[in-house]
Write a protein that holds these residues in place. Structure first.
Motif, PDB file in Angstrom:
ATOM      1  N   HIS A  42       0.869  -1.178   0.000  1.00 57.10           N
ATOM      2  CA  HIS A  42       0.000   0.000   0.000  1.00 57.10           C
ATOM      3  C   HIS A  42       0.906   1.227   0.000  1.00 57.10           C
ATOM      4  O   HIS A  42       1.548   1.505   1.011  1.00 57.10           O
ATOM      5  CB  HIS A  42      -0.884   0.023   1.248  1.00 57.10           C
ATOM      6  N   ASN A  43       0.988   1.929  -1.134  1.00 62.72           N
ATOM      7  CA  ASN A  43       1.954   3.029  -1.265  1.00 62.72           C
ATOM      8  C   ASN A  43       3.346   2.551  -0.879  1.00 62.72           C
ATOM      9  O   ASN A  43       4.125   3.292  -0.283  1.00 62.72           O
ATOM     10  CB  ASN A  43       1.556   4.239  -0.413  1.00 62.72           C
ATOM     11  N   GLY A  44       3.643   1.290  -1.200  1.00 65.72           N
ATOM     12  CA  GLY A  44       4.959   0.732  -0.930  1.00 65.72           C
ATOM     13  C   GLY A  44       5.123   0.099   0.429  1.00 65.72           C
ATOM     14  O   GLY A  44       6.191  -0.432   0.730  1.00 65.72           O
ATOM     15  N   ASN A  70       4.150   7.185   5.592  1.00 65.13           N
ATOM     16  CA  ASN A  70       3.184   8.278   5.530  1.00 65.13           C
ATOM     17  C   ASN A  70       1.782   7.853   5.970  1.00 65.13           C
ATOM     18  O   ASN A  70       0.815   8.597   5.772  1.00 65.13           O
ATOM     19  CB  ASN A  70       3.153   8.909   4.129  1.00 65.13           C
ATOM     20  N   LEU A  71       1.654   6.685   6.586  1.00 67.86           N
ATOM     21  CA  LEU A  71       0.343   6.192   7.018  1.00 67.86           C
ATOM     22  C   LEU A  71      -0.371   7.159   7.957  1.00 67.86           C
ATOM     23  O   LEU A  71      -1.595   7.255   7.923  1.00 67.86           O
ATOM     24  CB  LEU A  71       0.473   4.830   7.704  1.00 67.86           C
ATOM     25  N   SER A  72       0.363   7.869   8.792  1.00 65.01           N
ATOM     26  CA  SER A  72      -0.284   8.789   9.736  1.00 65.01           C
ATOM     27  C   SER A  72      -0.925   9.979   9.009  1.00 65.01           C
ATOM     28  O   SER A  72      -1.742  10.695   9.591  1.00 65.01           O
ATOM     29  CB  SER A  72       0.723   9.291  10.771  1.00 65.01           C
ATOM     30  N   GLN A 103      12.080   5.553   4.674  1.00 69.98           N
ATOM     31  CA  GLN A 103      11.767   6.834   5.287  1.00 69.98           C
ATOM     32  C   GLN A 103      10.754   7.563   4.408  1.00 69.98           C
ATOM     33  O   GLN A 103      10.473   7.142   3.299  1.00 69.98           O
ATOM     34  CB  GLN A 103      13.021   7.686   5.479  1.00 69.98           C
ATOM     35  N   ILE A 104      10.248   8.655   4.940  1.00 72.99           N
ATOM     36  CA  ILE A 104       9.332   9.473   4.153  1.00 72.99           C
ATOM     37  C   ILE A 104      10.122  10.585   3.467  1.00 72.99           C
ATOM     38  O   ILE A 104      11.261  10.874   3.827  1.00 72.99           O
ATOM     39  CB  ILE A 104       8.201  10.058   5.019  1.00 72.99           C
ATOM     40  N   GLY A 174       4.457  19.610  -1.151  1.00 74.15           N
ATOM     41  CA  GLY A 174       4.231  19.322   0.264  1.00 74.15           C
ATOM     42  C   GLY A 174       3.667  17.940   0.540  1.00 74.15           C
ATOM     43  O   GLY A 174       3.615  17.528   1.701  1.00 74.15           O
ATOM     44  N   THR A 175       3.254  17.208  -0.499  1.00 75.86           N
ATOM     45  CA  THR A 175       2.746  15.847  -0.287  1.00 75.86           C
ATOM     46  C   THR A 175       3.855  14.988   0.326  1.00 75.86           C
ATOM     47  O   THR A 175       4.984  14.973  -0.159  1.00 75.86           O
ATOM     48  CB  THR A 175       2.265  15.225  -1.615  1.00 75.86           C
ATOM     49  N   ILE A 176       3.507  14.262   1.391  1.00 76.22           N
ATOM     50  CA  ILE A 176       4.442  13.360   2.069  1.00 76.22           C
ATOM     51  C   ILE A 176       4.350  11.994   1.396  1.00 76.22           C
ATOM     52  O   ILE A 176       3.254  11.436   1.271  1.00 76.22           O
ATOM     53  CB  ILE A 176       4.113  13.224   3.573  1.00 76.22           C
TER      54      ILE A 176
END
Length: 194
Positions: A42-44, A70-72, A103-104, A174-176
């Motif tokens: 899910h998104n990696g 980036n789940l949070s 990492q993000i 700004g997208t994480i």
């Protein structure tokens, strides 16, 4: 093990906290083909299917996963890149992806480029992760080729198909995003920087 070739985009339907864990329910065209205990990126982020109902399924993320990805930042309605684990003997169309986010990072630039798009991302260099020119990188689970590699920044070029069939079309400044650096590069870097 994954390849970074996204199969479909799902939509987050529900996010439920359970002590330090988070249960995430996703609607997807893949749901009918899934089974309990199956790994899906899910998104990696490799997460295990724990429940299936109608066209939705649920996965659980632990605190360690939430803190490193980036789940949070996810919310109901968000588009999520999905890929099932590769089968032994399949073609490796992307590159070797573990589904373990390193990492993000943050999207810092988006440039339309004559029918394609260039995205630039920054990441914290404190973790000693590296990119190399024309090397592989996974951004939100998508296998991509690095361009303009710098100490804590890199760019990727996105073709229309990838733009239309992943959540790259929802990115803004700004997208994480989730980053998984090339596994071979990580081993080589570790040999030289024990």
């Amino acid at each position: 093990m994954f390849t970074g070739i996204i199969e479909t985009v799902g939509r987050v339907q529900e996010i439920q906290k359970d002590q330090e864990n988070v249960h995430i329910t996703v609607a997807s065209s893949l749901t009918g083909e899934l089974k309990i205990d199956q790994s899906v990126a899910h998104n990696g982020v490799c997460l295990t299917v724990v429940a299936i109902k109608d066209n939705t399924y649920t996965v659980t993320a632990i605190a360690e996963t939430i803190n490193k990805t980036n789940l949070s930042h996810w919310k109901v309605g968000d588009a999520v890149n999905l890929e099932r684990a590769m089968k032994l003997g399949d073609r490796l169309d992307g590159h070797i992806v573990q589904g373990h986010v390193d990492q993000i990072g943050t999207c810092v630039a988006i440039e339309e480029a004559g029918g394609s798009w260039h995205y630039t991302f920054e990441y914290d260099s404190v973790f000693n992760n590296i990119t190399i020119e024309k090397g592989s990188i996974t951004v939100n689970g998508v296998s991509l080729t690095v361009v303009n590699s710098k100490a804590n920044q890199f760019s990727v070029a996105i073709i229309p198909y990838t733009y239309e069939h992943t959540n790259f079309n929802a990115f803004q400044i700004g997208t994480i995003i989730n980053l998984e650096f090339d596994v071979i590069g990580k081993y080589v870097s570790r040999l030289y920087n024990p």
